[in-house]
Design a protein around this motif. Structure first.
Motif, short mmCIF file in Angstrom:
data_model
loop_
_atom_site.label_atom_id
_atom_site.label_comp_id
_atom_site.label_asym_id
_atom_site.label_seq_id
_atom_site.Cartn_x
_atom_site.Cartn_y
_atom_site.Cartn_z
N UNK A 180 4.46 0.96 -18.97
CA UNK A 180 5.80 0.49 -18.70
C UNK A 180 6.32 0.94 -17.68
N UNK A 181 7.35 0.52 -17.12
CA UNK A 181 8.08 1.22 -15.86
C UNK A 181 8.84 2.37 -16.17
N UNK A 182 8.25 3.27 -15.49
CA UNK A 182 9.15 4.71 -15.56
C UNK A 182 10.22 4.67 -14.40
N UNK A 183 9.78 4.33 -13.26
CA UNK A 183 10.71 4.15 -12.12
C UNK A 183 10.13 3.08 -11.12
N UNK A 184 11.12 2.38 -10.59
CA UNK A 184 10.82 1.52 -9.34
C UNK A 184 11.66 1.79 -8.20
N UNK A 185 11.01 2.04 -7.12
CA UNK A 185 11.69 2.29 -5.66
C UNK A 185 11.45 1.25 -4.93
N UNK A 186 12.81 0.76 -4.36
CA UNK A 186 12.62 -0.38 -3.34
C UNK A 186 13.34 0.03 -1.84
N UNK A 187 12.42 0.03 -0.97
CA UNK A 187 13.15 0.66 0.32
C UNK A 187 13.71 2.13 0.12
N UNK A 188 13.06 2.76 -0.63
CA UNK A 188 13.56 4.16 -0.63
C UNK A 188 14.79 4.57 -1.72
N UNK A 189 15.22 3.57 -2.56
CA UNK A 189 16.09 3.80 -3.44
C UNK A 189 15.41 3.46 -4.95
N UNK A 190 15.98 4.40 -5.72
CA UNK A 190 15.64 4.05 -7.17
C UNK A 190 16.54 2.95 -7.55
N UNK A 191 15.68 1.81 -8.31
CA UNK A 191 16.58 0.65 -8.66
C UNK A 191 16.22 0.47 -10.05
N UNK A 192 15.38 1.03 -10.82
CA UNK A 192 14.91 0.88 -12.07
C UNK A 192 14.31 2.07 -12.61
N UNK A 242 0.89 -1.06 -0.09
CA UNK A 242 -0.01 0.08 -0.06
C UNK A 242 0.86 1.22 -0.01
N UNK A 243 0.29 2.35 -0.24
CA UNK A 243 0.87 3.63 -0.25
C UNK A 243 0.16 4.47 1.04
N UNK A 244 0.88 4.35 2.09
CA UNK A 244 0.28 5.15 3.27
C UNK A 244 1.78 5.61 3.91
N UNK A 245 1.35 6.75 4.78
CA UNK A 245 2.27 7.27 5.68
C UNK A 245 2.82 6.28 6.73
N UNK A 246 4.06 5.98 6.58
CA UNK A 246 4.44 4.85 7.65
C UNK A 246 4.93 3.45 6.80
N UNK A 305 6.69 1.05 4.10
CA UNK A 305 7.45 1.03 3.20
C UNK A 305 7.97 1.68 2.00
N UNK A 306 8.68 2.54 1.50
CA UNK A 306 8.99 3.08 0.41
C UNK A 306 9.29 2.31 -0.81
N UNK A 307 8.45 1.39 -1.03
CA UNK A 307 8.30 0.46 -2.18
C UNK A 307 7.28 0.95 -3.13
N UNK A 308 7.83 1.64 -4.28
CA UNK A 308 6.69 2.52 -5.16
C UNK A 308 7.02 1.79 -6.88
N UNK A 309 6.05 1.41 -7.45
CA UNK A 309 6.23 1.36 -8.80
C UNK A 309 5.51 2.53 -9.59
N UNK A 310 6.37 3.05 -10.40
CA UNK A 310 5.73 4.31 -11.03
C UNK A 310 5.51 3.75 -12.59
#
Length: 377
Positions: free
Chosen positions: A352-364, A334-338, A340-345
């Motif tokens: 298509x994948x623009x950005x992938x953020x895993x544990x706060x770091x851009x990995x893709x 989920x995307x909620x305050x608190x 983990x910063x795991x985000x698929x953009x």
């Protein structure tokens, strides 16, 4: 320290409209209609205009140490690499051992999971293998789940498959008891993850287990349910009884994920207890002989782009739904305050994948891994 995702259309996974998302280290710390970068120190701004922002994918069935082996040593599939996982949009993975518990082990599975986590994603594993009595590290399923931090359940235990040892109802009852108790003692999901083959029995042993015991039905996760029409019908019946099912990406002989989800929706079935996983890095009947972890993302895209299913509904099958089943919510899925910063953009036009953020770091970035594993070129 801070990352600010600006002007993205957010699916949390429910549709939130256009929002800004502020990340601090490895956590989401705020989601608002507007967050001003000028008010922040040491902030990286990521423009997400014309993009869809979703939770990172949770893939609950991946052969991280390699699957296969059914055609002898030459058919042993190598370990999966970090870049393959993240280029599939996956930020959390659950490793399984599978058929080969002779040349593979729970110790090796645990070590690989720890390695992948050190490289930048979140990992868990199931103790166990196809057989029963099943493989463990401590000697019992219960103690593996209760005492080993990464072990969240037991699986994949094979039923209705000629490669299994055809566990009896008592065998399954014992495994369920161990998993349930281990989950309680270790504050884990304690699920029994069941590989269901093409055998005529299908889910009949699971139905009997549920009917003749007091185990909570939500601790059972039968997978590969879309591999044939008869099994899929049984899966629908299991859903109607309050259970949950897992579909496998890349299915070509039975129903594709897009077809299966469309059929469920057409029957008015709520998808909150339906998940999709890749069976990534396991053996497959395709030309290469290996299940592609990226097929999970491809199937999710196909559901939206080709079958016109709503993204907010489909994305839950690989984010919120598995997070709840595996008791990872609200940390994951989920995307909620608190959270983990795991985000698929995703790019809005073609997903298509623009950005992938895993544990706060851009990995893709733009579908290519910008961070790779220790031994990748």
């Amino acid at each position: 320290m801070f990352k600010l995702l600006k002007n993205g259309h957010c699916f949390a996974p429910d549709d939130m409209g256009i929002k800004d998302i502020l990340l601090a280290n490895d956590k989401i710390c705020d989601i608002k209609e507007e967050i001003l970068a000028a008010n922040l120190w040491d902030v990286e701004v990521i423009d997400c205009q014309h993009c869809l922002v979703c939770p990172g994918i949770i893939d609950q069935h991946v052969h991280i140490t390699g699957g296969g082996g059914e055609q002898g040593p030459i058919s042993r599939i190598p370990e999966i690499m970090f870049s393959k996982i993240v280029e599939a949009g996956v930020t959390t993975v659950v490793g399984v051992l599978g058929f080969d518990s002779i040349t593979r082990s729970i110790a090796g599975l645990l070590a690989k999971a720890r390695g992948l986590e050190a490289e930048g994603i979140t990992t868990y594993i199931y103790t166990g293998s196809y057989g029963s009595p099943t493989e463990t590290l401590t000697g019992r399923v219960l103690t593996d789940i209760a005492l080993l931090d990464k072990v969240i359940g037991v699986g994949e235990i094979a039923i209705a498959d000629y490669r299994s040892n055809h566990p009896s109802l008592q065998d399954l009852r014992t495994l369920a008891s161990e998993a349930n108790a281990g989950g309680m003692l270790g504050a884990k999901a304690g699920v029994l993850h069941l590989h269901v083959g093409d055998g005529e029995e299908g889910l009949q042993s699971l139905f009997r287990l549920v009917e003749e015991s007091d185990f909570p039905i939500n601790m059972f996760v039968p997978t590969h349910i879309n591999r044939n029409a008869t099994l899929f019908d049984q899966g629908i019946e299991f859903l109607k009884r309050g259970g949950q099912i897992d579909l496998t990406a890349g299915e070509t002989k039975g129903y594709s994920v897009a077809k299966a989800l469309a059929m469920l929706v057409a029957q008015g079935i709520n998808l909150e207890k339906v998940t999709v996983s890749s069976d990534g890095n396991g053996s497959a009947s395709n030309e290469g002989g290996i299940s592609n972890i990226g097929q999970l993302f491809n199937d999710i895209r196909a559901c939206v782009l080709e079958n016109n299913l709503q993204l907010s509904m489909v994305i839950k099958t690989v984010t919120l739904n598995p997070a709840r089943i595996l008791k990872l919510y609200p940390q994951k899925g989920c995307l909620l305050p608190g959270s983990d910063a795991d985000i698929l953009v995703l790019k809005e036009n073609d997903l298509s994948i623009y950005r992938l953020i895993a544990r706060g770091q851009v990995v893709v970035e733009d579908q290519k891994a910008v961070k790779k594993g220790k031994y990748e070129n």
